[in-house]
Design a protein around this motif. Structure first.
Motif, PDB file in Angstrom:
ATOM      1  N   SER A  92      21.997  11.277  -7.112  1.00 45.86           N
ATOM      2  CA  SER A  92      20.712  11.860  -6.749  1.00 45.86           C
ATOM      3  C   SER A  92      19.564  10.973  -7.200  1.00 45.86           C
ATOM      4  O   SER A  92      19.663  10.265  -8.197  1.00 45.86           O
ATOM      5  CB  SER A  92      20.528  13.228  -7.412  1.00 45.86           C
ATOM      6  OG  SER A  92      21.532  14.116  -7.042  1.00 45.86           O
ATOM      7  N   VAL A  93      18.472  11.065  -6.474  1.00 43.68           N
ATOM      8  CA  VAL A  93      17.195  10.510  -6.908  1.00 43.68           C
ATOM      9  C   VAL A  93      16.470  11.644  -7.611  1.00 43.68           C
ATOM     10  O   VAL A  93      16.387  12.765  -7.090  1.00 43.68           O
ATOM     11  CB  VAL A  93      16.368   9.997  -5.713  1.00 43.68           C
ATOM     12  CG1 VAL A  93      14.992   9.558  -6.160  1.00 43.68           C
ATOM     13  CG2 VAL A  93      17.091   8.876  -5.008  1.00 43.68           C
ATOM     14  N   VAL A  94      15.969  11.380  -8.817  1.00 42.40           N
ATOM     15  CA  VAL A  94      15.308  12.403  -9.620  1.00 42.40           C
ATOM     16  C   VAL A  94      13.853  12.004  -9.814  1.00 42.40           C
ATOM     17  O   VAL A  94      13.562  10.920 -10.321  1.00 42.40           O
ATOM     18  CB  VAL A  94      16.006  12.565 -10.991  1.00 42.40           C
ATOM     19  CG1 VAL A  94      15.327  13.656 -11.809  1.00 42.40           C
ATOM     20  CG2 VAL A  94      17.483  12.860 -10.823  1.00 42.40           C
ATOM     21  N   GLY A  95      12.945  12.856  -9.378  1.00 41.61           N
ATOM     22  CA  GLY A  95      11.517  12.657  -9.627  1.00 41.61           C
ATOM     23  C   GLY A  95      11.098  13.479 -10.824  1.00 41.61           C
ATOM     24  O   GLY A  95      11.462  14.645 -10.934  1.00 41.61           O
ATOM     25  N   LEU A  96      10.336  12.850 -11.743  1.00 38.08           N
ATOM     26  CA  LEU A  96       9.976  13.513 -13.002  1.00 38.08           C
ATOM     27  C   LEU A  96       8.463  13.580 -13.155  1.00 38.08           C
ATOM     28  O   LEU A  96       7.745  12.664 -12.742  1.00 38.08           O
ATOM     29  CB  LEU A  96      10.561  12.751 -14.187  1.00 38.08           C
ATOM     30  CG  LEU A  96      12.087  12.658 -14.203  1.00 38.08           C
ATOM     31  CD1 LEU A  96      12.527  11.252 -13.940  1.00 38.08           C
ATOM     32  CD2 LEU A  96      12.626  13.152 -15.506  1.00 38.08           C
ATOM     33  N   TYR A  97       7.990  14.654 -13.760  1.00 36.14           N
ATOM     34  CA  TYR A  97       6.587  14.825 -14.104  1.00 36.14           C
ATOM     35  C   TYR A  97       6.521  15.057 -15.604  1.00 36.14           C
ATOM     36  O   TYR A  97       7.072  16.040 -16.113  1.00 36.14           O
ATOM     37  CB  TYR A  97       5.987  16.002 -13.336  1.00 36.14           C
ATOM     38  CG  TYR A  97       4.526  16.217 -13.626  1.00 36.14           C
ATOM     39  CD1 TYR A  97       3.567  15.354 -13.114  1.00 36.14           C
ATOM     40  CD2 TYR A  97       4.115  17.274 -14.420  1.00 36.14           C
ATOM     41  CE1 TYR A  97       2.222  15.547 -13.387  1.00 36.14           C
ATOM     42  CE2 TYR A  97       2.774  17.487 -14.698  1.00 36.14           C
ATOM     43  CZ  TYR A  97       1.837  16.613 -14.177  1.00 36.14           C
ATOM     44  OH  TYR A  97       0.517  16.807 -14.456  1.00 36.14           O
ATOM     45  N   ASP A  98       5.857  14.134 -16.320  1.00 33.42           N
ATOM     46  CA  ASP A  98       5.800  14.190 -17.778  1.00 33.42           C
ATOM     47  C   ASP A  98       4.688  15.103 -18.270  1.00 33.42           C
ATOM     48  O   ASP A  98       3.557  15.023 -17.806  1.00 33.42           O
ATOM     49  CB  ASP A  98       5.529  12.799 -18.360  1.00 33.42           C
ATOM     50  CG  ASP A  98       6.654  11.828 -18.093  1.00 33.42           C
ATOM     51  OD1 ASP A  98       7.776  12.290 -17.872  1.00 33.42           O
ATOM     52  OD2 ASP A  98       6.403  10.613 -18.111  1.00 33.42           O
ATOM     53  N   LEU A  99       5.045  15.961 -19.207  1.00 32.52           N
ATOM     54  CA  LEU A  99       4.099  16.747 -19.985  1.00 32.52           C
ATOM     55  C   LEU A  99       4.391  16.447 -21.452  1.00 32.52           C
ATOM     56  O   LEU A  99       5.428  15.852 -21.759  1.00 32.52           O
ATOM     57  CB  LEU A  99       4.284  18.239 -19.707  1.00 32.52           C
ATOM     58  CG  LEU A  99       4.008  18.707 -18.279  1.00 32.52           C
ATOM     59  CD1 LEU A  99       4.467  20.151 -18.101  1.00 32.52           C
ATOM     60  CD2 LEU A  99       2.530  18.579 -17.964  1.00 32.52           C
ATOM     61  N   PRO A 100       3.540  16.833 -22.374  1.00 35.62           N
ATOM     62  CA  PRO A 100       3.875  16.615 -23.778  1.00 35.62           C
ATOM     63  C   PRO A 100       5.195  17.301 -24.141  1.00 35.62           C
ATOM     64  O   PRO A 100       5.343  18.499 -23.925  1.00 35.62           O
ATOM     65  CB  PRO A 100       2.699  17.232 -24.527  1.00 35.62           C
ATOM     66  CG  PRO A 100       1.565  17.151 -23.567  1.00 35.62           C
ATOM     67  CD  PRO A 100       2.186  17.352 -22.204  1.00 35.62           C
ATOM     68  N   LEU A 101       6.137  16.526 -24.591  1.00 34.71           N
ATOM     69  CA  LEU A 101       7.470  16.958 -25.025  1.00 34.71           C
ATOM     70  C   LEU A 101       8.380  17.445 -23.899  1.00 34.71           C
ATOM     71  O   LEU A 101       9.552  17.681 -24.131  1.00 34.71           O
ATOM     72  CB  LEU A 101       7.393  18.057 -26.089  1.00 34.71           C
ATOM     73  CG  LEU A 101       6.861  17.647 -27.452  1.00 34.71           C
ATOM     74  CD1 LEU A 101       6.780  18.863 -28.361  1.00 34.71           C
ATOM     75  CD2 LEU A 101       7.723  16.581 -28.091  1.00 34.71           C
ATOM     76  N   VAL A 102       7.880  17.657 -22.686  1.00 33.70           N
ATOM     77  CA  VAL A 102       8.676  18.252 -21.611  1.00 33.70           C
ATOM     78  C   VAL A 102       8.569  17.398 -20.353  1.00 33.70           C
ATOM     79  O   VAL A 102       7.517  16.873 -20.032  1.00 33.70           O
ATOM     80  CB  VAL A 102       8.181  19.690 -21.305  1.00 33.70           C
ATOM     81  CG1 VAL A 102       8.901  20.276 -20.108  1.00 33.70           C
ATOM     82  CG2 VAL A 102       8.360  20.584 -22.514  1.00 33.70           C
ATOM     83  N   ASP A 103       9.703  17.265 -19.642  1.00 34.42           N
ATOM     84  CA  ASP A 103       9.733  16.683 -18.302  1.00 34.42           C
ATOM     85  C   ASP A 103      10.104  17.791 -17.331  1.00 34.42           C
ATOM     86  O   ASP A 103      11.081  18.502 -17.550  1.00 34.42           O
ATOM     87  CB  ASP A 103      10.804  15.597 -18.172  1.00 34.42           C
ATOM     88  CG  ASP A 103      10.464  14.327 -18.906  1.00 34.42           C
ATOM     89  OD1 ASP A 103       9.264  14.025 -19.046  1.00 34.42           O
ATOM     90  OD2 ASP A 103      11.397  13.624 -19.336  1.00 34.42           O
ATOM     91  N   LEU A 104       9.328  17.943 -16.261  1.00 34.14           N
ATOM     92  CA  LEU A 104       9.731  18.775 -15.138  1.00 34.14           C
ATOM     93  C   LEU A 104      10.333  17.829 -14.111  1.00 34.14           C
ATOM     94  O   LEU A 104       9.826  16.722 -13.921  1.00 34.14           O
ATOM     95  CB  LEU A 104       8.529  19.507 -14.542  1.00 34.14           C
ATOM     96  CG  LEU A 104       7.739  20.386 -15.500  1.00 34.14           C
ATOM     97  CD1 LEU A 104       6.549  21.005 -14.792  1.00 34.14           C
ATOM     98  CD2 LEU A 104       8.622  21.468 -16.096  1.00 34.14           C
ATOM     99  N   PHE A 105      11.423  18.228 -13.454  1.00 36.05           N
ATOM    100  CA  PHE A 105      12.048  17.307 -12.513  1.00 36.05           C
ATOM    101  C   PHE A 105      12.638  18.046 -11.320  1.00 36.05           C
ATOM    102  O   PHE A 105      12.939  19.227 -11.371  1.00 36.05           O
ATOM    103  CB  PHE A 105      13.115  16.442 -13.192  1.00 36.05           C
ATOM    104  CG  PHE A 105      14.269  17.198 -13.783  1.00 36.05           C
ATOM    105  CD1 PHE A 105      15.402  17.473 -13.031  1.00 36.05           C
ATOM    106  CD2 PHE A 105      14.236  17.626 -15.098  1.00 36.05           C
ATOM    107  CE1 PHE A 105      16.475  18.165 -13.577  1.00 36.05           C
ATOM    108  CE2 PHE A 105      15.299  18.310 -15.660  1.00 36.05           C
ATOM    109  CZ  PHE A 105      16.422  18.586 -14.887  1.00 36.05           C
TER     110      PHE A 105
END
Length: 194
Positions: free
Chosen positions: A115-128
């Motif tokens: 899979s290709v995984v797109g990530l959005y960084d927040l402090p301490l957390v990644d949403l993907f």
């Protein structure tokens, strides 16, 4: 000169700088090669409409997944998974006079996915979110075992809590198996090698 002597004020300033600067190390995304594992709760939808004697599927409660990936950028990763999609028994209501009847149809599935995984960084957390292709195998056992295999889409979304190179991950994934589908809700971990 005052800092060389490490007087009280300089030591306090140094400790404050370390304290304020260290969360930045834990907050930043770790790029590189990572591995991990997770345990999953399974919900499957197998097509048993061909058998008028089949009841409702009784999902096996758990499955297991191994994870390997490469995160070259903060917002992008390529990930491979080996997933046991669980065993699902479907009860049958048959009445056979001369011989004992089978009491259930059993489905057992496995998948390898990329899979290709797109990530959005927040402090301490990644949403993907992920999208990819899975190569699956499905064994169906009634009296004899028959095997099917194929390639279909897989997709999902989740969040991971990062502490340095270690991350705890909660994820939803869907595997399409031709006319059937399997949903996983997984809790696991990954470790990134820098």
């Amino acid at each position: 000169m005052e800092c060389i002597r490490l007087n009280r004020r300089c030591l306090q300033s140094l400790l404050y700088a370390v304290f304020v600067g260290s969360p930045g190390i834990a907050l930043s995304a770790d790029n590189g090669f990572y591995i991990g594992a997770s345990r999953s709760d399974v919900s499957s939808d197998y097509d048993v409409s061909a058998s008028p004697f089949a009841g409702e599927a009784e999902d096996d409660g758990s499955a297991f997944k191994l994870i390997a990936g490469l995160r070259p950028l903060d917002k992008l990763a390529i990930e491979a998974n080996s997933a046991d999609l669980g065993a699902t028994p479907v009860p049958l209501s048959l009445a056979c006079v001369p011989t004992p009847c089978p009491t259930e149809i059993s489905f057992d599935a496995r998948a390898l996915s990329v899979s290709v995984v797109g990530l959005y960084d927040l402090p301490l957390v990644d949403l993907f979110a992920r999208a990819g292709v899975a190569r699956w195998e499905l064994e169906q056992t009634l009296i004899e075992t028959t095997e099917e295999e194929g390639s279909d889409l897989t997709y999902g979304a989740g969040a991971q809590l990062r502490v340095g190179s270690f991350a705890l991950r909660l994820e939803y994934e869907r595997f399409e198996l031709e006319d059937d589908s399997v949903d996983l809700v997984s809790f696991g971990f990954t470790y990134t090698f820098l």
